[in-house]
Design a protein around this motif. Structure first.
Motif, PDB file in Angstrom:
ATOM      1  N   PRO A 173     -21.806  11.011  41.283  1.00 26.48           N
ATOM      2  CA  PRO A 173     -23.058  11.631  40.852  1.00 26.48           C
ATOM      3  C   PRO A 173     -24.128  10.589  40.373  1.00 26.48           C
ATOM      4  CG  PRO A 173     -21.520  13.176  40.119  1.00 26.48           C
ATOM      5  CD  PRO A 173     -20.799  11.942  40.655  1.00 26.48           C
ATOM      6  N   ALA A 174     -23.544   9.656  39.434  1.00 24.93           N
ATOM      7  CA  ALA A 174     -24.553   8.600  38.914  1.00 24.93           C
ATOM      8  C   ALA A 174     -25.190   7.625  39.846  1.00 24.93           C
ATOM      9  CB  ALA A 174     -23.688   7.637  38.071  1.00 24.93           C
ATOM     10  N   THR A 175     -24.616   7.385  41.094  1.00 32.42           N
ATOM     11  CA  THR A 175     -25.395   6.797  42.307  1.00 32.42           C
ATOM     12  C   THR A 175     -25.543   7.557  43.325  1.00 32.42           C
ATOM     13  OG1 THR A 175     -23.209   6.107  43.200  1.00 32.42           O
ATOM     14  CG2 THR A 175     -24.143   4.647  41.428  1.00 32.42           C
ATOM     15  N   ARG A 176     -25.326   8.546  43.441  1.00 32.58           N
ATOM     16  CA  ARG A 176     -25.486   9.934  44.406  1.00 32.58           C
ATOM     17  C   ARG A 176     -24.967   9.302  45.759  1.00 32.58           C
ATOM     18  NH1 ARG A 176     -31.270  10.452  42.069  1.00 32.58           N
ATOM     19  NH2 ARG A 176     -31.311  12.469  41.287  1.00 32.58           N
ATOM     20  N   ARG A 177     -23.611   8.624  45.468  1.00 32.20           N
ATOM     21  CA  ARG A 177     -22.959   8.347  46.781  1.00 32.20           C
ATOM     22  C   ARG A 177     -21.607   9.341  46.937  1.00 32.20           C
ATOM     23  NH1 ARG A 177     -20.926   2.639  45.476  1.00 32.20           N
ATOM     24  NH2 ARG A 177     -20.540   2.397  47.632  1.00 32.20           N
ATOM     25  N   ARG A 178     -21.373   9.540  48.000  1.00 28.65           N
ATOM     26  CA  ARG A 178     -20.169  10.496  48.390  1.00 28.65           C
ATOM     27  C   ARG A 178     -19.458  10.106  49.759  1.00 28.65           C
ATOM     28  NH1 ARG A 178     -23.285  16.231  50.053  1.00 28.65           N
ATOM     29  NH2 ARG A 178     -25.126  15.227  51.212  1.00 28.65           N
ATOM     30  N   MET A 179     -18.184  10.204  49.763  1.00 26.59           N
ATOM     31  CA  MET A 179     -17.124   9.895  50.919  1.00 26.59           C
ATOM     32  C   MET A 179     -16.412  11.077  51.348  1.00 26.59           C
ATOM     33  SD  MET A 179     -14.966   6.698  51.803  1.00 26.59           S
ATOM     34  CE  MET A 179     -16.592   5.660  51.872  1.00 26.59           C
ATOM     35  N   THR A 187     -25.071  22.767  41.428  1.00 31.42           N
ATOM     36  CA  THR A 187     -24.053  21.914  42.447  1.00 31.42           C
ATOM     37  C   THR A 187     -22.736  22.688  42.556  1.00 31.42           C
ATOM     38  OG1 THR A 187     -24.250  19.909  41.744  1.00 31.42           O
ATOM     39  CG2 THR A 187     -22.310  20.115  42.859  1.00 31.42           C
ATOM     40  N   PHE A 188     -22.148  22.971  43.843  1.00 29.74           N
ATOM     41  CA  PHE A 188     -20.771  23.390  44.131  1.00 29.74           C
ATOM     42  C   PHE A 188     -20.231  22.753  45.147  1.00 29.74           C
ATOM     43  CE2 PHE A 188     -23.389  26.299  46.785  1.00 29.74           C
ATOM     44  CZ  PHE A 188     -22.191  26.471  47.750  1.00 29.74           C
ATOM     45  N   PHE A 189     -18.956  23.072  45.408  1.00 32.50           N
ATOM     46  CA  PHE A 189     -18.317  22.385  46.546  1.00 32.50           C
ATOM     47  C   PHE A 189     -17.600  23.663  47.458  1.00 32.50           C
ATOM     48  CE2 PHE A 189     -18.330  19.355  43.063  1.00 32.50           C
ATOM     49  CZ  PHE A 189     -18.842  18.394  43.686  1.00 32.50           C
ATOM     50  N   ALA A 231     -13.742  19.627  52.919  1.00 34.43           N
ATOM     51  CA  ALA A 231     -14.433  19.918  51.723  1.00 34.43           C
ATOM     52  C   ALA A 231     -15.647  19.044  51.721  1.00 34.43           C
ATOM     53  CB  ALA A 231     -13.605  19.284  50.517  1.00 34.43           C
ATOM     54  N   SER A 232     -16.542  19.952  51.059  1.00 28.16           N
ATOM     55  CA  SER A 232     -18.111  19.670  51.321  1.00 28.16           C
ATOM     56  C   SER A 232     -18.974  19.762  49.955  1.00 28.16           C
ATOM     57  CB  SER A 232     -18.845  20.063  52.485  1.00 28.16           C
ATOM     58  OG  SER A 232     -20.333  19.643  52.515  1.00 28.16           O
ATOM     59  N   HIS A 233     -19.889  19.220  49.929  1.00 26.48           N
ATOM     60  CA  HIS A 233     -20.919  19.364  48.554  1.00 26.48           C
ATOM     61  C   HIS A 233     -22.110  20.222  48.923  1.00 26.48           C
ATOM     62  CE1 HIS A 233     -24.688  17.876  46.740  1.00 26.48           C
ATOM     63  NE2 HIS A 233     -23.892  17.860  45.470  1.00 26.48           N
TER      64      HIS A 233
END
Length: 309
Positions: A114-120, A182-184, A196-198
């Motif tokens: 979340p701090a950099t708004r990056r996800r994989m 936010t949820f997943f 799994a997704s955001h």
């Protein structure tokens, strides 16, 4: 490439949305191995969301946490996780026994910073080890940073309390969800391959219709339709709502369906379509994680939220 990457449900969802060509373009990001930049990213993370089915076929999303380094790429196609679902988590039993031979559990994962708004995102097959999980990866791809609220993590001592189980949402849980940004979500295709997704938005973007029904808008994304494609062929889904302030997690399982009627989405700012979720089980674990997070900086992509009628 699209034929190899997407299954029947994903292609159906892309056609229904009129984005089949864009989905074909997005599929070029999917690969079977971890590039070097991905391995570096994973080594820095403190949180991994994992989705899978329990022994009865119900889908759940779980949160795994650890200090940087708890995620490690053993090689280009193998992820080592030095953590497992905590006691009382709905997936703890399914992932508790070491696998033998090819008896692995299909899992979908998202590592998010979340701090950099990056996800994989990663999909693969998991086996239990003495220290956590050994995951053979099948798909790896990065996602855009839309709808991620910026937060900074810190650690605090925590004591995990016994889980609270129910078949519908309590008033406190409803309030947490109604205020969530936010949820997943965990889903799976017809063959059980998990994902799994955001999902993110301004507080109130998830509507609590009743203790057993939730509704939220599907905003514009990358046109891959992994989640909605799975729902086209398998309605089972699991949701994870983290309490960023206390480390408590609320996990919800049930069935989801996509409302493709544009008239129903027209009254919701930013909505391309609506998703309705029927709750069949709830697990709340107080103090599930020692992670605590700062107050959020909302994503500039979040659509406005109007009060429910």
């Amino acid at each position: 490439m699209a034929v190899e990457v997407y299954h029947e449900g994903e292609r159906t969802a892309q056609r229904r949305a009129g984005l089949l060509d864009q989905g074909t373009f997005s599929s070029r990001a999917v690969r079977a191995e971890l590039p070097h930049v991905a391995r570096e990213f994973l080594a820095q993370q403190v949180m991994l969301v994992l989705g899978a089915a329990d022994a009865t076929g119900r889908m759940w999303a779980s949160m795994l946490t650890g200090k940087p380094g708890f995620l490690r790429a053993e090689d280009d196609t193998t992820l080592i996780v030095a953590a497992a679902p905590v006691e009382g988590d709905p997936l703890s039993a399914r992932l508790a026994v070491p696998a033998f031979g090819d008896q692995r559990v299909h899992v979908g994962m998202i590592a998010i910073e979340p701090a950099t708004r990056r996800r994989m995102r990663m999909n693969g097959r998991a086996a239990r080890t003495e220290r956590g999980l050994h995951i053979a990866l099948d798909q790896v791809y990065a996602n855009c940073p839309k709808y991620i609220q910026k937060r900074e993590p810190r650690w605090e001592p925590t004591a995990i309390a016994p889980p609270m189980l129910s078949h519908e949402l309590s008033r406190r849980q409803q309030q947490l969800i109604a205020e969530a940004d936010t949820f997943f979500i965990a889903t799976a295709d017809r063959a059980g391959h998990a994902d799994a997704s955001h999902r993110g938005g301004n507080p109130g973007f998830v509507q609590v219709v009743s203790p057993a029904v939730l509704r939220w808008p599907d905003y514009i994304g990358n046109a891959m339709f992994n989640t909605l494609g799975n729902l086209e062929v398998n309605p089972a889904a699991g949701l994870l709502f983290p309490d960023w302030r206390t480390g408590t997690t609320v996990q919800v399982t049930g069935a989801a369906r996509t409302d493709w009627d544009p008239a129903h989405a027209a009254s919701v700012p930013g909505a391309q379509r609506m998703i309705e979720f029927a709750v069949t089980g709830v697990t709340e674990i107080p103090g599930a994680s020692g992670l605590r997070w700062s107050a959020p900086t909302p994503s500039r992509f979040n659509p406005l939220v109007t009060p429910s009628p």
